[in-house]
Scaffold this motif. Structure first.
Motif, PDB file in Angstrom:
ATOM      1  N   LYS A   1       0.823  -1.211   0.000  1.00 50.47           N
ATOM      2  CA  LYS A   1       0.000   0.000   0.000  1.00 50.47           C
ATOM      3  C   LYS A   1       0.859   1.264   0.000  1.00 50.47           C
ATOM      4  O   LYS A   1       0.391   2.340  -0.348  1.00 50.47           O
ATOM      5  CB  LYS A   1      -0.916   0.018   1.230  1.00 50.47           C
ATOM      6  N   VAL A   2       2.113   1.143   0.426  1.00 50.18           N
ATOM      7  CA  VAL A   2       3.052   2.263   0.424  1.00 50.18           C
ATOM      8  C   VAL A   2       4.357   1.752  -0.163  1.00 50.18           C
ATOM      9  O   VAL A   2       4.752   0.615   0.104  1.00 50.18           O
ATOM     10  CB  VAL A   2       3.278   2.807   1.852  1.00 50.18           C
ATOM     11  N   VAL A   3       5.029   2.567  -0.976  1.00 42.71           N
ATOM     12  CA  VAL A   3       6.306   2.152  -1.551  1.00 42.71           C
ATOM     13  C   VAL A   3       7.377   3.175  -1.214  1.00 42.71           C
ATOM     14  O   VAL A   3       7.096   4.336  -0.920  1.00 42.71           O
ATOM     15  CB  VAL A   3       6.218   1.970  -3.082  1.00 42.71           C
ATOM     16  N   GLU A   4       8.632   2.714  -1.251  1.00 42.11           N
ATOM     17  CA  GLU A   4       9.789   3.576  -1.012  1.00 42.11           C
ATOM     18  C   GLU A   4      10.739   3.435  -2.194  1.00 42.11           C
ATOM     19  O   GLU A   4      11.064   2.318  -2.607  1.00 42.11           O
ATOM     20  CB  GLU A   4      10.496   3.144   0.285  1.00 42.11           C
ATOM     21  N   ARG A   5      11.177   4.560  -2.729  1.00 39.56           N
ATOM     22  CA  ARG A   5      12.135   4.511  -3.835  1.00 39.56           C
ATOM     23  C   ARG A   5      13.517   4.118  -3.304  1.00 39.56           C
ATOM     24  O   ARG A   5      13.941   4.569  -2.244  1.00 39.56           O
ATOM     25  CB  ARG A   5      12.233   5.868  -4.526  1.00 39.56           C
ATOM     26  N   ILE A   6      14.203   3.256  -4.053  1.00 40.18           N
ATOM     27  CA  ILE A   6      15.580   2.897  -3.726  1.00 40.18           C
ATOM     28  C   ILE A   6      16.436   3.097  -4.968  1.00 40.18           C
ATOM     29  O   ILE A   6      15.927   3.099  -6.095  1.00 40.18           O
ATOM     30  CB  ILE A   6      15.695   1.444  -3.215  1.00 40.18           C
ATOM     31  N   ARG A   7      17.734   3.277  -4.767  1.00 36.54           N
ATOM     32  CA  ARG A   7      18.641   3.523  -5.887  1.00 36.54           C
ATOM     33  C   ARG A   7      19.906   2.710  -5.705  1.00 36.54           C
ATOM     34  O   ARG A   7      20.342   2.448  -4.573  1.00 36.54           O
ATOM     35  CB  ARG A   7      19.008   5.017  -5.993  1.00 36.54           C
ATOM     36  N   LEU A   8      20.471   2.303  -6.810  1.00 34.41           N
ATOM     37  CA  LEU A   8      21.735   1.569  -6.810  1.00 34.41           C
ATOM     38  C   LEU A   8      22.857   2.540  -7.168  1.00 34.41           C
ATOM     39  O   LEU A   8      22.939   3.009  -8.308  1.00 34.41           O
ATOM     40  CB  LEU A   8      21.686   0.427  -7.825  1.00 34.41           C
ATOM     41  N   PRO A   9      23.733   2.856  -6.217  1.00 34.44           N
ATOM     42  CA  PRO A   9      24.865   3.729  -6.533  1.00 34.44           C
ATOM     43  C   PRO A   9      25.775   3.073  -7.574  1.00 34.44           C
ATOM     44  O   PRO A   9      25.766   1.847  -7.744  1.00 34.44           O
ATOM     45  CB  PRO A   9      25.592   3.874  -5.180  1.00 34.44           C
ATOM     46  N   SER A  10      26.555   3.871  -8.251  1.00 34.05           N
ATOM     47  CA  SER A  10      27.490   3.335  -9.236  1.00 34.05           C
ATOM     48  C   SER A  10      28.552   2.488  -8.540  1.00 34.05           C
ATOM     49  O   SER A  10      28.764   2.581  -7.325  1.00 34.05           O
ATOM     50  CB  SER A  10      28.170   4.478  -9.994  1.00 34.05           C
ATOM     51  N   ARG A  11      29.224   1.659  -9.309  1.00 38.14           N
ATOM     52  CA  ARG A  11      30.275   0.819  -8.731  1.00 38.14           C
ATOM     53  C   ARG A  11      31.365   1.678  -8.095  1.00 38.14           C
ATOM     54  O   ARG A  11      31.888   1.351  -7.020  1.00 38.14           O
ATOM     55  CB  ARG A  11      30.867  -0.097  -9.804  1.00 38.14           C
ATOM     56  N   GLU A  12      31.708   2.783  -8.748  1.00 35.40           N
ATOM     57  CA  GLU A  12      32.725   3.678  -8.187  1.00 35.40           C
ATOM     58  C   GLU A  12      32.254   4.239  -6.841  1.00 35.40           C
ATOM     59  O   GLU A  12      33.036   4.302  -5.878  1.00 35.40           O
ATOM     60  CB  GLU A  12      32.998   4.820  -9.161  1.00 35.40           C
ATOM     61  N   GLN A  13      30.999   4.650  -6.760  1.00 39.13           N
ATOM     62  CA  GLN A  13      30.463   5.159  -5.499  1.00 39.13           C
ATOM     63  C   GLN A  13      30.454   4.078  -4.417  1.00 39.13           C
ATOM     64  O   GLN A  13      30.755   4.346  -3.257  1.00 39.13           O
ATOM     65  CB  GLN A  13      29.047   5.697  -5.721  1.00 39.13           C
ATOM     66  N   ARG A  14      30.114   2.844  -4.805  1.00 39.26           N
ATOM     67  CA  ARG A  14      30.087   1.750  -3.835  1.00 39.26           C
ATOM     68  C   ARG A  14      31.487   1.450  -3.305  1.00 39.26           C
ATOM     69  O   ARG A  14      31.675   1.222  -2.100  1.00 39.26           O
ATOM     70  CB  ARG A  14      29.463   0.497  -4.457  1.00 39.26           C
ATOM     71  N   SER A  15      32.453   1.439  -4.190  1.00 39.93           N
ATOM     72  CA  SER A  15      33.831   1.167  -3.767  1.00 39.93           C
ATOM     73  C   SER A  15      34.333   2.246  -2.813  1.00 39.93           C
ATOM     74  O   SER A  15      34.987   1.952  -1.803  1.00 39.93           O
ATOM     75  CB  SER A  15      34.748   1.067  -4.984  1.00 39.93           C
ATOM     76  N   ARG A  16      34.001   3.486  -3.119  1.00 44.44           N
ATOM     77  CA  ARG A  16      34.423   4.591  -2.253  1.00 44.44           C
ATOM     78  C   ARG A  16      33.709   4.521  -0.904  1.00 44.44           C
ATOM     79  O   ARG A  16      34.329   4.712   0.146  1.00 44.44           O
ATOM     80  CB  ARG A  16      34.143   5.929  -2.934  1.00 44.44           C
TER      81      ARG A  16
ATOM     82  N   ARG B   1       7.946  -8.743   5.179  1.00 43.50           N
ATOM     83  CA  ARG B   1       6.936  -8.091   4.328  1.00 43.50           C
ATOM     84  C   ARG B   1       7.508  -6.890   3.562  1.00 43.50           C
ATOM     85  O   ARG B   1       6.825  -5.893   3.365  1.00 43.50           O
ATOM     86  CB  ARG B   1       5.731  -7.655   5.176  1.00 43.50           C
ATOM     87  N   THR B   2       8.752  -6.991   3.121  1.00 47.32           N
ATOM     88  CA  THR B   2       9.439  -5.828   2.541  1.00 47.32           C
ATOM     89  C   THR B   2       9.879  -6.041   1.100  1.00 47.32           C
ATOM     90  O   THR B   2       9.563  -5.244   0.222  1.00 47.32           O
ATOM     91  CB  THR B   2      10.661  -5.462   3.410  1.00 47.32           C
ATOM     92  N   TYR B   3      10.645  -7.112   0.832  1.00 48.71           N
ATOM     93  CA  TYR B   3      11.204  -7.326  -0.496  1.00 48.71           C
ATOM     94  C   TYR B   3      10.396  -8.351  -1.288  1.00 48.71           C
ATOM     95  O   TYR B   3       9.696  -9.188  -0.728  1.00 48.71           O
ATOM     96  CB  TYR B   3      12.657  -7.773  -0.395  1.00 48.71           C
TER      97      TYR B   3
END
Length: 459
Positions: free
Chosen positions: A7-22, A398-400
């Motif tokens: 009934k409610v959603v939350e936006r999620i984002r995948l950072p770039s590989r460079e951002q993840r490594s940093r 009840r999330t993913y």
């Protein structure tokens, strides 16, 4: 069959590989230090990370914020009595608050606490009282490949050996953790619970059940213990919990809330002692460090946790996730638990020895490859204990959905393809409490220049 819809959603984002490594480097290669904004699929824990139901959200609006005598507490007290069978309740802000209240009441310097397997905060609370936490797992508990139905059981043989060595007068407390989180979330049978009850009586010890995942455990009992094949989850929960003198509970698991916990007991004297300690550390005994709205939501969540449709969907989602990871060749601890999939990191990275933390290496690579956050529960989290090198991927309630798990599987495949390139890690900064070092210690890859270890323990 899925037992709910969104009934409610939350936006999620995948950072770039460079951002993840940093981000990983800035976090000291410790997933606890990552910002949640930089995490795509968060499987660090199932504690307080799930989605509440519409009935729970409605309860929030009805919450009574009175300091004393709150109607929200009355609803919680009623739910604990109906679902768990205990008359007296001492609310706390979360499970470790309940541990502080109960174990601080029951333990003194020089005592020994026996547990099927202590989890991190439990071990730390026992040690904080000057007592010795001793694990008593059954022989197959740490074997990822066997198919015994109740590998979470408490070993009476191990426990009696400890009592013979130290004497029963030094063992005032016997704890049974259901499910057994530190043994890959494996369930405990009712038959074993009865035997532990008899053993505690034999040595005149208080018998406590850590009931954080009591409903998931009860579900496994209905599927694996013949005596309860025709019983409901709710019936098994009442039966199993009823053998304890007291419960310690994190409502953030099978209470289905984002915050809260409690101690429950039928022992009037223990209740009064816990209540006084709770006033000192948690708050007045009818709110215990929580807002009234959160107390009300937990009262609803406890009842929902033992509904057949909910708990079956919960456990089966985790089982299917584990099967997906097994299919790509990842060594999964079997049978899968009710709240998480545990990966054998030692088998994933056989060239990385335990003192170079293969589990933590796997946690880092899952994040680097796909923004997936898990947690190491091996030699990094539990130093100087004989446990397998596990990584836990805990599934929030009840999330993913299937697409999220597909991404985790794709990420794990990418890690497996590059496994020969993965190095171990070394600790470069230690916290003051060794039992909790995995929450805040900093590490570096061994492929980097050697660094000087900073130990903040000034004892």
């Amino acid at each position: 069959m899925v037992a709910y819809k969104s009934k409610v959603v939350e936006r999620i984002r995948l950072p770039s590989r460079e951002q993840r490594s940093r981000a990983l480097e800035e976090a000291g290669y410790n997933a606890f230090n990552l910002s949640a904004d930089n995490v795509f699929i968060d499987l660090l824990t199932d504690s307080g990370t799930g989605a509440m139901s519409d009935d729970q959200w409605a309860a929030l609006l009805r919450g009574d914020e009175s300091y004393a005598g709150s109607a929200s507490f009355d609803r919680l007290e009623s739910a604990v009595a109906d679902v768990m069978g205990f008359e007296h309740v001492v609310p706390t802000h979360q499970g470790r608050g309940a541990e502080n209240v109960l174990y601080g009441t029951l333990l003194s310097e020089g005592d020994v606490a026996l547990n099927n397997t202590h989890f991190d905060t439990t071990r730390a609370h026992v040690s904080n009282q000057g007592a010795d936490p001793v694990d008593c797992p059954v022989s197959g508990a740490h074997n990822p490949e066997t198919d015994e139905p109740f590998k979470g059981n408490f070993s009476l043989e191990e426990a009696r050996a400890v009592v013979d060595e130290v004497g029963p007068e030094r063992v005032p407390l016997v704890i049974l953790t259901i499910t057994n989180n530190s043994a890959a979330g494996q369930p405990v049978s009712v038959a074993n619970t009865r035997r532990v009850r008899a053993f505690a009586d034999e040595i005149d010890a208080t018998f406590v059940i850590d009931a954080c995942r009591f409903a998931e455990n009860a579900y496994f009992v209905t599927r694996r213990e013949d005596e309860f094949a025709d019983a409901t989850v709710a019936e098994v929960a009442r039966e199993q919990l009823g053998h304890a003198d007291a419960l310690v509970m994190s409502g953030k698991k099978d209470g289905l809330v984002n915050v809260g916990g409690f101690v429950a007991t039928d022992d009037e004297s223990l209740f009064e002692r816990c209540k006084q300690r709770a006033i000192l550390y948690e708050g007045f005994p009818t709110y215990g460090g929580m807002a009234g709205r959160d107390v009300a939501a937990m009262a609803v969540g406890l009842r929902e946790a033992v509904e057949e449709s909910y708990v079956e969907d919960r456990v089966e989602q985790v089982r299917e996730f584990g099967a997906m990871l097994e299919e790509i060749g990842l060594p999964v601890y079997t049978p899968t638990s009710g709240h998480a999939v545990y990966i054998d990191a030692g088998a994933t990275f056989p060239e990385i020895p335990p003192d170079e933390f293969p589990g933590q290496a796997l946690v880092c690579e899952l994040y680097r490859e796909g923004g997936v956050r898990g947690v190491e529960l091996g030699s990094f989290a539990f130093p100087e204990t004989d446990r397998p090198e596990l990584v836990r991927l805990a599934v929030p309630r009840r999330t993913y959905h299937r697409e999220h798990f597909d991404h985790v599987v794709e990420t794990a495949e990418a890690v497996l393809e590059k496994r020969d390139e993965v190095s171990g890690l070394e600790i470069v900064s230690n916290p003051a409490v060794p039992e909790l070092r995995h929450f805040s210690a900093a590490l570096e890859p061994l492929s980097a220049e050697p660094a000087t270890v900073t130990d903040t323990n000034t004892d």
